[in-house]
Design an enzyme around this catalytic site. Structure first.
Site, PDB file in Angstrom:
ATOM      1  N   GLN A   1       0.836  -1.206   0.000  1.00 29.67           N
ATOM      2  CA  GLN A   1       0.000   0.000   0.000  1.00 29.67           C
ATOM      3  C   GLN A   1       0.869   1.254   0.000  1.00 29.67           C
ATOM      4  O   GLN A   1       0.396   2.334  -0.301  1.00 29.67           O
ATOM      5  CB  GLN A   1      -0.930   0.010   1.224  1.00 29.67           C
TER       6      GLN A   1
ATOM      7  N   ARG B   1      -9.363  -0.414   7.241  1.00 34.92           N
ATOM      8  CA  ARG B   1     -10.283   0.538   6.608  1.00 34.92           C
ATOM      9  C   ARG B   1     -10.701   1.644   7.567  1.00 34.92           C
ATOM     10  O   ARG B   1     -11.879   1.937   7.742  1.00 34.92           O
ATOM     11  CB  ARG B   1     -11.525  -0.156   6.079  1.00 34.92           C
ATOM     12  N   CYS B   2      -9.699   2.255   8.209  1.00 32.14           N
ATOM     13  CA  CYS B   2     -10.010   3.415   9.035  1.00 32.14           C
ATOM     14  C   CYS B   2      -8.719   4.165   9.229  1.00 32.14           C
ATOM     15  O   CYS B   2      -7.650   3.640   8.976  1.00 32.14           O
ATOM     16  CB  CYS B   2     -10.564   3.015  10.395  1.00 32.14           C
TER      17      CYS B   2
ATOM     18  N   GLU C   1     -13.179   5.234   4.382  1.00 33.15           N
ATOM     19  CA  GLU C   1     -13.181   4.535   5.658  1.00 33.15           C
ATOM     20  C   GLU C   1     -14.332   4.920   6.558  1.00 33.15           C
ATOM     21  O   GLU C   1     -14.637   4.226   7.522  1.00 33.15           O
ATOM     22  CB  GLU C   1     -11.827   4.771   6.312  1.00 33.15           C
TER      23      GLU C   1
END
Lengths: 806, 287
Positions: free
Chosen positions: A237, A384-385, A760
């Site tokens: 990522q 996802r945050c 997110e």
């Protein structure tokens, strides 16, 4: 003008710029199976590596015997910690300032820990070899329950830290303690609690789960001995960070390391950190002189690469009798597993958990976090945050419901009473953040009106009465969640990774015919950057999005960026894109002025080019300016039309949203039915509404999974009992509820295009909505808090514990 | 998740398959849909040296009616069961159950023979076969024999199959016209095994139950036939008291394992509820 002259609307539409529901350009290849993922890479002579893993969660490694393994046809090498020590790579640094074993060095600390790396000519031979490596273990007592990790007689997990009373984030209180992090005014907060008319206190756990992207973590390394260059293809990522980490630990000059992230099949935080697999393939390639591939399987992904959450949050709120909050006190016990491998900005051991005051005007607050070691896999990534923001949002949103229950107030009313008001922005929170913008009351009221909140409460009251009369076995819950996120890490004044400021970057190069390429430091894992980044450029400089190619993920060509996670791409890289585009536009204006023989100030921008003020027929399109940039620039100006921008954001962005979940639960079986889920998001300026909607759908589905069953669970001996998709809840389209989405728009005042990030939000806001729905359903039977996950049997147990079957 | 080495065989007749299985011995495994065996091989929990793929044997496929019996070839897929008009008319409970097995992709490949022969207590078909009074045709080197489904299951993954024997066909007596039926399955998600499931086939006359069979899935080491529970409801109108008694009688024979689907107490509790709901729904369908 003749009939053929496009109208303004047609010119605008042709750009497919910001606000357009442009179809995702990357889907053309993805939907035809033409994506190019790491495992698609096949290099001549490529070898394959795979791990021998520990069946024990805590054991001494007495002996590793590779004699039989090396006899397996095709097996070339068995790498162990002893091998890695010869190149000083038996341990590697983590992003959180700890060190982590690459391969078991004397002991193992979690089940499925990497013990040895078998290199073979193909995957089958590698696995055959693994089965022939004989490892002798001596099991040791385990620490699984985080609340027992700091018992006086708890087993010592990290013998390598013996005598170290200070870690990367200050003093260590116990041999299994990593750090203590405190924020806020303790005295003021304690005083608020002493004076409080009403208080609540609850231990709210956010269980351990896992990002589990569709594509697991994978890597191919190829070392060119002649050039001394290392090429690395991986599911990264943050490819530039990986390059720097490799340069630092492998002592290869950074310009001789080529990191390429090809298409990535989802990341969700799982692919931010560095894993033993990466080190082992690099070493194997250097040793053998051949390319080596490592591909994780699903069980390995779930059990060994980064987990998420595992925060145990003792939460207290002080309030007046009328429901005005006066203080917040939170203590977190943070289970980091065997090594502190959290992927947070380096100075933030608990991420941005100090956003825990949420959307409410707390006059004072105090937070302390204790990080501890246990015999579980390392990680603690932002699934996802933004960093620990989901945990914080769950903590405060659950606690506000508990307070509402104690006060006998409606939870929505309690929130409306305590929201930060629109006129208070920019707002300085008690725990140190400057919220850039917001309009919470408008969003909340829109949600309540759209779903007929009052009507739902009436229906709930009627159903509760019927339940008490024995006419139904169903109960109904309304889960209200109003979250404020903090994303877009981050300003260099407080955010870095290993000393590198968390800026991001973009380079735009326009070609003579009016098309161009944009290279960006972010890295899409499915977010649709190839589509949306071109839309920003289209609106900024009037070149159709279709004529802009977006490229990410190759560290040789992309400008240095910190990658994609924590909803930082739009707030940081998105800003860099706009700023690079504006540099181009400024030069374009000079060229246009020269060609139109007017002063620059006499030009104004008009959709896709410049026109002379007061002379609308005298124009020069951006396409024509591109051509001119390569043959007739003003005297003294360099030819060409390109620009680079590195953007250091002045502040974070603060997306928010109002969600509600309507759920019925059958108390006899615990089976729930999500009747309605409405999600209103405010992510500021909206670049592509279709992609936003898709992001919200995906994030809500993950939130649904996490709240309603998805967990990484260990038994008392430290065995992972949820190591496959049979037991790790991954909902299909059949289980997933229908999502209703909505929005308000409150642009970020400091962001060049006013965008805040959205990917997110639905995970952050969704989890409390589901959990609050379950808790709200059971509250009339006398419960105050039921821990997640709320799967069927636990719902049934909640009902049973509340005496429903008595 | 990479299987060990094995040899692959693809016979075209049952005789050849049986011959291969008996000569290759314990190290050979027949391969039907592969949904159980292949994952086990990938985890190296099973490492057969020989796989005898049954897909080349035309004689193992098909559905036919033989008087009052439906005969289904072992290699008939779940999808083919759903597509069959004969099954839809004569054995609607089979369709109802098949639709609760995993998803279409799995059902295109998964076979009824594999489902019943593997002895996995989580499979849905075995309890249903016991409920329907089915029998299995087993063929081996020494010939063929018929074994009742109720006699076939001996323990988890232990069945009446002798080494070298192959389950080749399933015979199911057609239930009486106007029978009521239901398969109630509680599962966490598509593709999951049952937390608890119950199959009911019954006939009614004048509002009272005349005959009744109840099967239970994944509530013990083997599929179960809840005979006492069935007896309780015969002659009743399935009034609340009878339902409660039947459910309790069924729960009494359940011995599920505690797993991620829930603790033993929960699985038995919902097992009882599945029985109650299946009885009620079956009664509603009976004519």
């Amino acid at each position: 003008m003749n009939d053929m002259t496009p109208t303004r609307e047609q010119r605008e539409a042709k750009l497919e710029g910001m606000g357009c529901k442009r179809k995702r350009v990357e889907d053309i290849r993805f939907t035809q199976g033409k994506g190019n993922y790491v495992d698609d890479l096949k290099l001549p002579g490529m070898l394959h590596g795979d791990f021998v893993r520990s069946p024990h969660s805590h054991a001494r490694v007495k002996k590793i015997d590779d004699t039989e393994a090396l006899k397996v046809p095709g097996v070339l090498a068995v790498i162990t910690a002893e091998t890695l020590k010869t190149v000083n790579l038996a341990w590697m640094p983590t992003l959180a300032g700890d060190v982590q074993m690459v391969l078991a060095d004397g002991k193992v600390l979690f089940q499925n820990q990497e013990v040895a790396f078998v290199v073979a000519t193909d995957r089958y031979a590698a696995d055959d070899g693994i089965n022939k490596v004989v490892v002798e273990y001596e099991p040791l007592p385990v620490v699984i329950d985080p609340f027992k990790a700091m018992d006086k007689d708890a087993p010592v997990l990290r013998e390598d830290l013996a005598g170290k009373t200070t870690g990367a984030h200050g003093p260590r209180k116990h041999h299994n303690h990593i750090f203590e992090w405190t924020v806020g005014d303790k005295d003021l907060t304690d005083a608020a609690f002493r004076k409080a008319e009403v208080t609540i206190k609850e231990m709210i756990s956010y269980h351990r789960t896992h990002p589990s992207p569709l594509e697991t973590c994978q890597c191919v390394c190829s070392f060119d001995k002649i050039k001394g260059e290392l090429s690395i293809w991986g599911t990264f990522q943050a490819p530039h960070v990986i390059r720097t980490v490799v340069a630092l630990i492998a002592k290869i000059p950074e310009h001789k390391i080529h990191v390429i992230s090809p298409d990535i099949g989802g990341g969700f935080g799982n692919k931010v950190g560095a894993y033993p697999g990466y080190i082992c393939v690099a070493v194997a390639s250097i040793v053998t002189g051949k390319p080596v591939k490592w591909v994780e399987d699903r069980i390995e992904n779930l059990t060994a690469t980064s987990f998420a959450r595992d925060y145990h949050m003792t939460t207290e709120i002080a309030s007046t009798k009328e429901g005005k909050v006066t203080g917040l006190r939170v203590h977190v016990l943070a289970d980091h597993g065997a090594f502190d491998a959290c992927a947070d900005p380096s100075k933030w051991p608990a991420g941005f958990f100090n956003i825990v005051t949420g959307s409410y005007d707390f006059p004072t607050a105090h937070l302390s976090v204790d990080g501890i070691y246990t015999n579980k896999a390392p990680g603690g990534v932002a699934y996802r945050c933004s960093f620990r923001v989901t945990e914080a949002a769950y903590c405060i949103e659950r606690a506000m419901d508990i307070l509402a229950q104690k006060l006998g107030m409606d939870p929505a009313e309690l929130r409306l009473k305590n929201f930060i008001k629109a006129e208070q922005f920019p707002y300085h929170s008690a725990l140190g953040w400057e919220y850039d913008s917001g309009d919470y009351h408008t969003a909340m009221r829109k949600m309540m009106e759209t779903v007929d909140y009052a009507g739902l409460r009436k229906e709930q009251a009627a159903l509760r009465a019927a339940f008490k009369r024995g006419e139904t076995r169903e109960i109904m819950g309304l889960g209200v969640s109003f979250f404020t996120e903090i994303v877009g890490a981050g300003p260099s004044k407080n955010c870095d990774i290993l000393g590198i400021a968390m800026f991001d970057s973009c380079e735009i190069r326009l070609h003579p015919t009016g098309a161009g390429i944009a290279r960006v430091g972010s890295k899409s894992q499915g977010q649709g950057h190839e589509t949306t980044w071109a839309q920003i450029i289209a609106t900024e400089i009037g070149i159709p999005a279709d004529d802009i190619m977006v490229e990410e993920g190759n560290t040789d060509t992309a400008p240095y960026g910190l990658g994609t996670y924590g909803s930082r791409s739009t707030p940081v890289a998105g800003a860099a894109i706009a700023m690079a585009a504006r540099k181009i536009k400024a030069k374009a204006q000079m060229i246009a002025a020269y060609k139109l023989e007017v002063h620059e100030d006499d030009l104004e921008w008009d959709i896709d080019g410049f026109r002379v003020k007061g002379l609308p027929e005298k124009t020069m399109s951006m396409k024509d300016i591109c051509w001119a940039a390569y043959n007739s620039v003003p005297p003294g100006m360099e030819p060409g039309l390109e620009a680079v921008s590195y953007y250091d954001p002045p502040n974070m962005t603060y997306p928010f949203g109002a969600y509600i979940c309507v759920m019925n639960i059958d108390v006899d079986t615990g089976v729930y039915k999500v009747r309605r889920f409405y999600a209103l998001d405010d992510c500021g300026t909206r670049i592509n509404p279709m992609i936003i909607e898709g992001q919200v759908h995906g994030g809500l589905t993950e939130a649904f999974a996490i709240a309603m069953g998805q967990e990484i669970r260990y038994d008392a001996d430290g065995n992972v009992v949820t190591g496959s998709f049979m037991d790790f809840f991954m909902p299909t389209a059949v289980e997933t509820p229908h999502w209703e989405t909505d929005f308000t728009v409150t642009p970020s005042p400091h962001h060049p295009i006013g965008a805040k990030g959205v990917g997110e939000s639905p995970n952050v806001g969704g989890v409390p909505a589901f959990s609050n729905a379950v808790n709200d359903a059971f509250s009339f039977l006398g419960s105050t808090h039921i821990q997640m996950p709320h799967d069927y049997w636990r719902n049934w147990k909640a009902a049973k514990d509340l005496g429903v079957f008595a | 998740m990479i299987p060990g080495p094995f040899s692959y065989h693809r016979p075209v007749t049952v005789a050849d398959a049986v011959k291969l299985l008996s000569t290759l011995g314990d190290e050979a495994r027949p391969l039907a849909g592969g949904h159980s065996l292949v994952p086990m091989m990938k985890l190296r929990l099973a490492s057969p040296e020989h796989l005898v793929d049954l897909h080349g044997i035309a004689g193992l496929k098909g559905i036919r009616r033989d008087g009052n019996t439906i005969v289904i070839g072992a290699m008939t897929t779940q999808h083919e069961l759903l597509a069959s008009d004969e099954i839809g008319m004569s054995l609607p409970i089979l369709d109802e159950t098949v639709l609760l097995i995993a998803d279409p992709q799995v059902r295109y490949r998964g076979t009824i023979g594999g489902n019943v022969a593997n002895g996995d207590p989580g499979n849905d078909m075995p309890a249903l076969m016991m409920t329907l009074g089915a029998s299995y045709r087993l063929e081996g080197a020494s010939g063929a024999r018929e074994v009742a489904a109720t006699e076939f299951y001996q323990g988890a993954y232990f069945t009446a199959l002798e080494p070298g024997e192959l389950l080749t066909a399933i015979s199911i007596p057609v239930p009486a016209a106007g029978h009521g039926y239901a398969y109630e399955k509680l599962k966490r998600k598509v593709g999951d095994y049952a937390t608890a499931a119950a199959a009911v086939v019954l006939t009614m006359a004048g509002g009272k139950v005349v005959t009744c069979k109840i099967g239970l899935t994944n509530l013990s080491e083997t599929p179960l036939l809840a005979e006492d529970a069935a007896k309780v409801v015969i002659g009743t109108s399935l009034d609340p008291a009878s339902l409660k008694k039947a459910s309790a009688a069924a729960v009494a024979i359940m011995s599920p394992a505690s797993d991620a689907r829930g603790p033993v107490e929960y699985r038995k509790h919902v097992g009882g509820i599945m029985v109650t709901r299946a009885l009620q729904r079956a009664a509603g369908r009976a004519r």
